[in-house]
Design a protein around this motif. Structure first.
Motif, short mmCIF file in Angstrom:
data_model
loop_
_atom_site.label_atom_id
_atom_site.label_comp_id
_atom_site.label_asym_id
_atom_site.label_seq_id
_atom_site.Cartn_x
_atom_site.Cartn_y
_atom_site.Cartn_z
N VAL A 111 0.84 -1.20 0.00
CA VAL A 111 0.00 0.00 0.00
C VAL A 111 0.88 1.26 0.00
CG1 VAL A 111 -1.81 1.26 1.21
CG2 VAL A 111 -1.89 -1.24 1.12
N TRP A 112 1.92 1.26 0.81
CA TRP A 112 2.86 2.39 0.78
C TRP A 112 3.47 2.53 -0.62
CZ3 TRP A 112 3.55 6.71 2.94
CH2 TRP A 112 3.38 6.92 4.32
N PHE A 113 3.86 1.42 -1.21
CA PHE A 113 4.45 1.43 -2.54
C PHE A 113 3.51 2.06 -3.56
CE2 PHE A 113 5.18 -0.73 -6.64
CZ PHE A 113 6.52 -0.43 -6.84
N THR A 114 2.23 1.71 -3.47
CA THR A 114 1.24 2.22 -4.42
C THR A 114 0.98 3.71 -4.21
OG1 THR A 114 0.21 0.03 -4.49
CG2 THR A 114 -1.08 1.87 -5.33
N VAL A 115 0.94 4.15 -2.96
CA VAL A 115 0.73 5.57 -2.68
C VAL A 115 1.90 6.41 -3.21
CG1 VAL A 115 0.74 7.26 -0.79
CG2 VAL A 115 -0.80 5.31 -0.70
N LEU A 116 3.11 5.93 -2.99
CA LEU A 116 4.29 6.71 -3.35
C LEU A 116 4.71 6.57 -4.82
CD1 LEU A 116 6.50 6.11 -0.18
CD2 LEU A 116 5.15 8.14 -0.73
N HIS A 117 4.34 5.45 -5.43
CA HIS A 117 4.78 5.20 -6.80
C HIS A 117 3.62 4.64 -7.65
CE1 HIS A 117 8.92 5.92 -5.57
NE2 HIS A 117 8.63 5.24 -4.47
N PRO A 118 2.56 5.41 -7.79
CA PRO A 118 1.37 4.91 -8.48
C PRO A 118 1.63 4.55 -9.94
CG PRO A 118 1.23 7.28 -8.14
CD PRO A 118 2.39 6.81 -7.33
N ASP A 119 2.62 5.20 -10.56
CA ASP A 119 2.91 4.93 -11.96
C ASP A 119 3.51 3.54 -12.19
OD1 ASP A 119 5.14 6.08 -10.48
OD2 ASP A 119 6.27 5.98 -12.37
N LYS A 120 3.94 2.89 -11.12
CA LYS A 120 4.57 1.58 -11.24
C LYS A 120 3.61 0.43 -10.96
CE LYS A 120 8.97 3.60 -9.89
NZ LYS A 120 9.27 4.00 -11.28
N VAL A 190 -2.92 6.06 6.27
CA VAL A 190 -4.38 6.06 6.15
C VAL A 190 -4.90 7.33 5.49
CG1 VAL A 190 -6.54 6.14 7.48
CG2 VAL A 190 -4.77 4.46 8.07
N VAL A 191 -4.33 8.47 5.83
CA VAL A 191 -4.83 9.73 5.26
C VAL A 191 -4.51 9.84 3.77
CG1 VAL A 191 -4.70 10.96 7.44
CG2 VAL A 191 -2.74 11.02 5.89
N ARG A 192 -3.61 8.98 3.28
CA ARG A 192 -3.25 9.04 1.86
C ARG A 192 -3.93 7.95 1.03
NH1 ARG A 192 2.89 10.59 0.66
NH2 ARG A 192 1.82 10.93 -1.33
N LEU A 193 -4.70 7.10 1.67
CA LEU A 193 -5.36 6.02 0.94
C LEU A 193 -6.26 6.52 -0.20
CD1 LEU A 193 -6.32 3.55 3.84
CD2 LEU A 193 -4.41 3.38 2.23
N PRO A 194 -6.97 7.64 -0.03
CA PRO A 194 -7.81 8.12 -1.14
C PRO A 194 -7.03 8.49 -2.39
CG PRO A 194 -8.53 9.09 0.94
CD PRO A 194 -7.22 8.41 1.21
N GLU A 195 -5.69 8.61 -2.28
CA GLU A 195 -4.87 8.91 -3.45
C GLU A 195 -4.72 7.71 -4.38
OE1 GLU A 195 -1.08 10.52 -2.32
OE2 GLU A 195 -1.93 11.64 -0.64
N ILE A 196 -4.99 6.52 -3.89
CA ILE A 196 -4.80 5.31 -4.69
C ILE A 196 -5.90 5.23 -5.75
CG2 ILE A 196 -4.78 2.78 -4.66
CD1 ILE A 196 -3.55 2.92 -1.89
N GLU A 197 -5.52 5.24 -6.99
CA GLU A 197 -6.48 5.25 -8.08
C GLU A 197 -6.61 3.90 -8.78
OE1 GLU A 197 -5.30 8.35 -10.72
OE2 GLU A 197 -5.81 9.97 -9.33
#
Length: 276
Positions: A111-120, A190-197
């Motif tokens: 989940v951290w990986f996806t939040v920080l590096h969504p393009d990957k 948790v506060v960054r979860l909505p960033e996951i597209e």
């Protein structure tokens, strides 16, 4: 039941890559679209379910520095920094975006990986992820190895041959604390979860003795395109307890995306699904 002679994982080849902060070990097997797999706090566990997935995908099992006798990297000592290291690994080894699966500690990392590096990230599958335990649901640490085993597995008799000893597992779990500092609820994440597209499939076992159902529900509520599936008669490690159901779900989700939840068919009996 998926059963084979001898230990699982015989299909995987162990390799090493030098990254900017040091060497990283990984295991790879299979052909097809790439899938990045993040292991649990117990370290690398070769399962028959992962062996089966190599028939359709090229599975890269990233070994977190410190685990499996490897060395930690200087200045890589938090979950976000570990996610950045994994991103460098994807760039250097896989060379393109990939689907991501993580189990427990690895689910937390995914989940951290996806939040920080969504393009990957293509599709995301956190399996019984840690790091999302509500503060009002504390967990008492297990007092004996047998209690830990029973919390982890609904069917410990299905653990593949070659499992680590109690002492090895205890040593391995120390490294997960090294990165997440024993946090139960990572509020910064948790506060960054909505960033996951990306399309996200959260998996939890109905007999998970480590993470409560509310953990998966939190992820489903906060990640816009998340689906939550409870796998019947599975503990904290679904791919060990219910390998056929795990493989069927993963294949269907990675192939059909959001449509996997529609008319899954008889093959996927034994699941309870929810969505937001």
């Amino acid at each position: 039941m998926m059963q084979r002679e001898g230990p699982a994982g015989g299909l995987f080849e162990k390799k090493e890559i030098n990254l900017s902060s040091g060497p990283v070990t990984y295991h790879v097997a299979g052909e097809g679209p790439p899938v990045l797999y993040f292991h649990s706090a117990g370290g690398i566990r070769f399962t028959y379910a992962l062996d089966e997935l190599t028939k359709d995908y090229e599975i890269y099992m990233f070994v977190t520095p410190g685990f499996e006798g490897t060395q930690t990297h200087k200045n890589v000592d938090t979950m976000p920094l570990l996610a950045d290291l994994a991103a460098e690994f994807v760039d250097k080894v896989i060379g393109k975006s990939c689907d991501v699966i993580g189990q427990s500690f690895g689910g937390f990392l995914s989940v951290w990986f996806t939040v920080l590096h969504p393009d990957k990230v293509g599709f995301l599958v956190p399996q019984c992820p840690s790091g999302f335990r509500p503060k009002d649901i504390p967990q008492k640490p297990p007092s004996r190895p047998e209690e830990m085993r029973n919390r982890m597995f609904a069917h410990p008799e299905r653990i593949p041959l070659g499992e680590k000893t109690v002492e090895q597992l205890a040593e391995s779990r120390k490294w997960s604390n090294y990165y997440h500092k024993s946090v139960g609820l990572d509020e910064d994440l948790v506060v960054r979860l909505p960033e996951i597209e990306c399309q996200t499939l959260v998996l939890q076992g109905t007999k998970d003795g480590m993470m409560p159902p509310e953990s998966g529900q939190l992820l489903m509520r906060q990640i816009p395109r998340a689906k939550l599936v409870y796998v019947y008669d599975a503990g904290h490690n679904i791919e060990v307890d219910q390998p056929e159901r795990f493989v069927s779900l993963i294949r269907d989700f990675l192939m059909r995306g959001e449509a996997f939840i529609v008319n899954p068919g008889d093959e996927l009996a034994g699941f309870q699904a929810g969505n937001n």
